[in-house]
Design an enzyme around this catalytic site. Structure first.
Site, PDB file in Angstrom:
ATOM      1  CD  GLU A   1      -3.220  -1.131   1.923  1.00 62.58           C
ATOM      2  OE1 GLU A   1      -3.288  -0.304   2.835  1.00 62.58           O
ATOM      3  OE2 GLU A   1      -4.143  -1.939   1.662  1.00 62.58           O
TER       4      GLU A   1
ATOM      5  CD  GLU B   1      -3.615  -6.148   2.657  1.00 61.81           C
ATOM      6  OE1 GLU B   1      -4.521  -5.462   3.181  1.00 61.81           O
ATOM      7  OE2 GLU B   1      -2.395  -5.918   2.810  1.00 61.81           O
TER       8      GLU B   1
END
Ligand code: AHR
Length: 534
Positions: free
Chosen positions: A217, A339
């Site tokens: 991220e 994810e």
């Protein structure tokens, strides 16, 4: 088609106009992809198996998992410490967890984060445990991390589980040298400073780790970078992640959040493809980040909103894939959904930063649909990781001291593991809608595959909270035997507890009937069915 879009883009110089053009091109690809995916609204459910086009293999890595240093995932979940005499373990790893995950056939496990990965310095987690330094886990509750579970502990555990490790390297607060050393430490066999250090720490042969995440991220907790800046940083790190000659690491770039298509486009355009084997994507089925709703006592409003997010995964894959197709028409680079899963408020009375939530039939619906999407898009989606394996978010296992339970999500993943490494059978799906307060979602999702023994497996999900569904399947071949299992329960809000861990388990399914090359299936509301045809 691709060259026409490129020409249009080149001709248009002004930024705004270029963005508009990109949007048009994207919509064009979307329409094409939707047609290929062939899901249509209808008044009756009908699934047609296109058995003549089974060229794509469903990569087993789609069924991967994720273990972060977060709450009780590692400590108390996987690892209870070598000295633990209450909970049976092997080198500190719970035996009951190993048994359950082996049955699940987990193909890979991502570690140590997540957001934690970009704060993690791997050298703190090697050598004698008594002399490992502690750190503060700033992302997840500021708890003390004593580094007692480090590189050797994780990689040896993966050997115990028979699963491929996927290491997520620190880019946000680390250095290219630190990551380069980690690759050398775990993968280099000949003499080098790092392989010598590994040997001193008790491991002679390398672990040959294939999968490497380059940051996590990067647009958020991994450094709040722009896509352009990260593309450069990625290239720099990836250049130095080298191990033994003739062995190439599979490097995965930190990918987009949800529908940030600019992120994917920038990576595909700016990073040399020889440095890039996978591009990640994160998408959670969360209703609203400021009001996530309860994990068990939810209403149909909550349920419908969650399923809308879960269904959105299909469009996300189609759209990100269309961008990747523009730059990589041969589909060499994988889309890695590392994810995904449902995200609700934590269980009352538990630490808000530990993300511990219960797991109901709603989670079984998310898992069933999402895995169908992954199977159906397995030409581009070749790896995925459910968040997270134990005691965090949409876990497959929950533990309480020496007690352990398997969640409905575990059971869906176990039922679906028949698709691992099987040949995908493309489908035409006509589905009625699950209608709620004037909004529609497709009630039925499906995927199918043929395994190496010639068995055909079909997985079906009915997300409708209220209505049973009858489905006609055109099989395209005659079969002599039919067997199946179903996961359902009396209420959508039902879940397994430590007192009643087998409330929701798969049972034999008798709602399918075979006549020639046609099958009829009757599915109760909110149910998952997996059928085997021989
Ligand atoms: O899975 C929990 C967190 O969600 C991860 O650490 C992070 O990558 C994401 O935002």
């Amino acid at each position: 088609m691709v060259s026409l879009s490129l020409v249009i883009t080149l001709l248009i110089k002004k930024t705004v106009m270029r963005r508009l053009a990109c949007l048009c091109i994207l919509s064009f690809f979307l329409i094409v992809s939707c047609k290929q995916n062939a899901v249509t609204e209808a008044t009756a459910n009908e699934v047609t198996l296109k058995t003549d086009t089974t060229s794509v293999t469903i990569n087993r890595d789609i069924y991967g998992h994720f273990a972060e240093h977060l709450g009780r995932c590692i400590y108390g979940g996987f690892y209870v410490g070598e000295g633990n005499t209450k909970i049976p373990n092997t080198n500190g790893v719970r035996n009951d967890v190993v048994d359950a995950l082996k049955k699940l056939k987990i193909p890979n496990l991502r570690w140590p984060g997540g957001c934690f990965a970009d704060t993690y310095h791997w050298k703190d987690g090697i050598g004698p445990k008594s002399s490992r330094p502690s750190m503060v886990n700033v992302w997840w509750g500021n708890v003390t991390e004593d580094n007692s579970f480090g590189t050797h502990d994780f990689l040896n555990m993966c050997e115990l589980l028979g699963t491929e490790p996927y290491l997520s390297a620190n880019v946000g607060s680390g250095t290219p040298q630190e990551v380069s050393d980690w690759v050398q430490y775990v993968n280099f066999d000949a003499k080098s400073p790092m392989s010598q250090l590994r040997k001193q720490n008790g491991r002679d042969t390398s672990w040959k780790v294939k999968y490497w995440g380059v940051g996590n991220e990067a647009w958020g907790c991994g450094g709040n970078m722009t896509a352009e800046y990260y593309a450069n940083i990625y290239s720099q790190y990836a250049t130095f992640m080298t191990d033994a000659p003739n062995r190439t690491t599979f490097k995965i770039a930190s990918g987009a959040s949800d529908d940030d298509y600019h992120w994917t486009e920038t990576l595909m355009k700016n990073v040399k493809h020889k440095l890039l084997q996978g591009v990640a994507l994160h998408h959670y089925s969360v209703i609203n980040w400021d009001a996530k709703g309860p994990s068990t006592e939810f209403t149909e409003d909550h349920y419908f909103a969650t399923m809308k997010q879960a269904c959105f995964m299909d469009s996300l894959i189609i759209n990100h894939s269309a961008i990747m197709d523009k730059y990589d028409p041969e589909k060499k680079i994988a889309l890695v959904v590392d994810e995904w899963g449902g995200w609700y408020e934590v269980e009352p009375g538990t630490n808000g930063a530990f993300l511990y939530q219960q797991n109901t039939m709603r989670d079984a619906m998310i898992a069933g649909c999402t895995l169908n999407y992954f199977n159906n898009h397995s030409d581009r989606v070749r790896m995925a990781n459910l968040a997270q394996a134990i005691n965090v978010l949409q876990a497959v296992i929950l533990t309480d001291e020496e007690k352990l339970l398997l969640t409905p999500t575990y059971h869906v993943m176990e039922m679906y593991n028949v698709h691992q490494d099987a040949k995908r059978i493309p489908l035409d799906v006509k589905t009625v809608n699950y209608v709620y307060k004037g909004e529609n979602l497709p009630a039925i999702t499906a995927s199918a595959s043929k395994d190496s023994l010639g068995r055909t497996h079909i997985s079906l999900v009915n997300i409708d909270a209220n209505n049973a569904q009858e489905i006609t399947l055109n099989l395209g071949a005659n079969y002599s035997s039919l067997a199946g299992r179903i996961l359902t329960s009396a209420k959508l809000q039902d879940y397994n507890t430590f007192e009643n861990p087998a409330k929701i388990v798969p049972t034999a399914f008798n709602g399918a009937s075979l006549k020639g090359n046609t099958m009829t299936v009757k599915m109760p509301p909110f149910s998952v069915v997996v059928l085997e045809l021989k």
